[in-house]
Design a protein around this motif. Structure first.
Motif, PDB file in Angstrom:
ATOM      1  N   SER A 176       5.542   4.974  -7.360  1.00 61.04           N
ATOM      2  CA  SER A 176       6.050   4.390  -6.125  1.00 61.04           C
ATOM      3  C   SER A 176       4.953   4.964  -5.096  1.00 61.04           C
ATOM      4  O   SER A 176       4.602   5.816  -5.322  1.00 61.04           O
ATOM      5  CB  SER A 176       7.558   4.469  -5.835  1.00 61.04           C
ATOM      6  OG  SER A 176       7.769   5.895  -5.695  1.00 61.04           O
ATOM      7  N   GLU A 177       5.288   4.305  -3.991  1.00 59.53           N
ATOM      8  CA  GLU A 177       4.104   4.565  -2.731  1.00 59.53           C
ATOM      9  C   GLU A 177       4.981   6.088  -2.365  1.00 59.53           C
ATOM     10  O   GLU A 177       4.034   6.927  -1.800  1.00 59.53           O
ATOM     11  CB  GLU A 177       4.271   3.617  -1.800  1.00 59.53           C
ATOM     12  CG  GLU A 177       3.776   2.496  -2.077  1.00 59.53           C
ATOM     13  CD  GLU A 177       2.380   2.497  -2.196  1.00 59.53           C
ATOM     14  OE1 GLU A 177       1.823   3.406  -1.791  1.00 59.53           O
ATOM     15  OE2 GLU A 177       1.811   1.389  -2.896  1.00 59.53           O
ATOM     16  N   THR A 203       2.916   9.247  -3.710  1.00 66.25           N
ATOM     17  CA  THR A 203       1.455   9.305  -3.614  1.00 66.25           C
ATOM     18  C   THR A 203       1.375  10.839  -3.086  1.00 66.25           C
ATOM     19  O   THR A 203       1.973  11.102  -2.308  1.00 66.25           O
ATOM     20  CB  THR A 203       1.209   8.417  -2.435  1.00 66.25           C
ATOM     21  OG1 THR A 203       1.280   6.926  -2.903  1.00 66.25           O
ATOM     22  CG2 THR A 203      -0.285   8.644  -2.150  1.00 66.25           C
ATOM     23  N   SER A 233      -0.530   4.728  -7.759  1.00 65.78           N
ATOM     24  CA  SER A 233       0.048   3.613  -6.869  1.00 65.78           C
ATOM     25  C   SER A 233      -0.969   2.891  -6.214  1.00 65.78           C
ATOM     26  O   SER A 233      -2.259   3.534  -6.050  1.00 65.78           O
ATOM     27  CB  SER A 233       1.302   4.270  -5.755  1.00 65.78           C
ATOM     28  OG  SER A 233       0.330   5.134  -4.830  1.00 65.78           O
ATOM     29  N   ARG A 245      -0.912  -2.637  -0.977  1.00 65.46           N
ATOM     30  CA  ARG A 245       0.579  -2.850  -1.699  1.00 65.46           C
ATOM     31  C   ARG A 245       0.672  -4.434  -2.091  1.00 65.46           C
ATOM     32  O   ARG A 245       1.224  -4.716  -2.871  1.00 65.46           O
ATOM     33  CB  ARG A 245       1.513  -2.319  -0.982  1.00 65.46           C
ATOM     34  CG  ARG A 245       2.851  -2.256  -1.496  1.00 65.46           C
ATOM     35  CD  ARG A 245       4.011  -1.828  -0.724  1.00 65.46           C
ATOM     36  NE  ARG A 245       3.881  -0.607  -0.077  1.00 65.46           N
ATOM     37  CZ  ARG A 245       3.581  -0.198   1.252  1.00 65.46           C
ATOM     38  NH1 ARG A 245       3.620  -1.140   2.116  1.00 65.46           N
ATOM     39  NH2 ARG A 245       3.367   1.111   1.742  1.00 65.46           N
ATOM     40  N   ASN A 302       0.783  -5.018  -5.859  1.00 66.70           N
ATOM     41  CA  ASN A 302       2.247  -4.974  -5.994  1.00 66.70           C
ATOM     42  C   ASN A 302       2.806  -6.182  -5.760  1.00 66.70           C
ATOM     43  O   ASN A 302       3.623  -5.945  -4.869  1.00 66.70           O
ATOM     44  CB  ASN A 302       2.833  -3.555  -5.647  1.00 66.70           C
ATOM     45  CG  ASN A 302       2.264  -2.315  -6.061  1.00 66.70           C
ATOM     46  OD1 ASN A 302       1.900  -2.376  -7.496  1.00 66.70           O
ATOM     47  ND2 ASN A 302       2.345  -1.207  -5.579  1.00 66.70           N
TER      48      ASN A 302
END
Length: 275
Positions: free
Chosen positions: A3-4, A7, A116, A270, A274
């Motif tokens: 997930s972000e 990071t 990510s 993102r 994603n």
């Protein structure tokens, strides 16, 4: 998939390491842009054109350094250093990004690992920063070879301080352009950037003559461009004319553009990686 929130700099460094590993096999293709292009620029613009300027009515109008008049070559070279940062950034921020997203699919491979989307973006941005540093370092060495570097600034390190300034200038272009390039499905917009952004900035951001010589109507446009801030910062450091206030202003402006680009890039990467 990470997930972000997870990071970390070490994760972005993994993407950077992968890009550097690939670059070890392809670096020869960049010799022209890294070495020959700055060499030709200094010879054609700084030395050939410089001799005409120095012998004309505008001779010795670029100030003095250690009691000696500043030649056009010495005046021009730091600006070309900043331009090298911009041109390297734009060259590395468009087609390579589209290639990684659309053709080679290396972004998809990266996102299938624990990296990510933000890691991929920051890692690629760090790699572009490396390329900017390499090209600008070569250009600074070329400047010294042709006598365009004179000791100035604190402890005579002004020309060396201009190198990180040029890298910051390049990153101010790379951060937002990479963030935009990843959203593109076609390369039509890239030619628009080269023709209607890079070339006008190259010509009218104080590289060849002070912005004060531009018509008053378009002068404010030059002052708000990242390249003018980079040119003025590099030139001021290289010639020892920069003040603490001007350095802080330029660095703050360029850093703000980089920060805005990273904010934008975190969202565009993102959305693309994603969905």
């Amino acid at each position: 998939m990470a997930s972000e929130a997870t990071t970390a700099p070490s994760m972005a460094a993994r993407e950077l390491r992968g890009l550097l590993t690939n670059y070890r096999r392809t670096w020869r293709a960049s010799i022209f842009s890294s070495v020959l292009a700055p060499l030709m620029s200094l010879v054609a613009l700084g030395m050939s054109l410089g001799k005409i300027v120095d012998s004309g009515p505008g001779a010795h109008s670029f100030g003095t350094l250690d009691g000696r008049p500043v030649t056009y070559l010495v005046f021009l070279a730091p600006a070309l250093l900043a331009n090298t940062g911009m041109q390297t950034a734009l060259g590395e921020s468009m087609y390579p990004v589209m290639g990684a997203m659309k053709w080679q699919k290396t972004y998809h491979a990266a996102i299938a690992s624990p990296l990510s989307a933000l890691d991929v973006y920051l890692g690629h941005l760090l790699f572009i920063g490396f390329r900017i540093l390499m090209n600008c370092g070569v250009f600074l060495g070329t400047m010294a070879l042709f006598g365009a570097v004179r000791a100035a600034g604190p402890a005579g390190l002004g020309p060396l301080l201009a190198l990180p300034a040029a890298v910051l200038t390049g990153l101010a272009f790379a951060a937002p352009v990479v963030a935009w390039a990843v959203t593109q499905e076609r390369d039509t917009g890239f030619s628009v950037v080269f023709r209607f952004v890079m070339i006008p900035l190259f010509l009218f951001s104080g590289t060849f003559f002070p912005v004060s010589q531009l018509p008053a109507m378009i002068r404010p446009l030059a002052y708000v461009t990242p390249l003018w801030h980079g040119v003025d910062l590099c030139r001021g450091l290289a010639l020892g004319t920069a003040t603490a206030g001007s350095v802080l202003l330029h660095v703050a402006y360029l850093s703000a553009v980089v920060g805005a680009g990273v904010w934008y890039g975190a969202r565009t990467y993102r959305r693309r990686l994603n969905p």
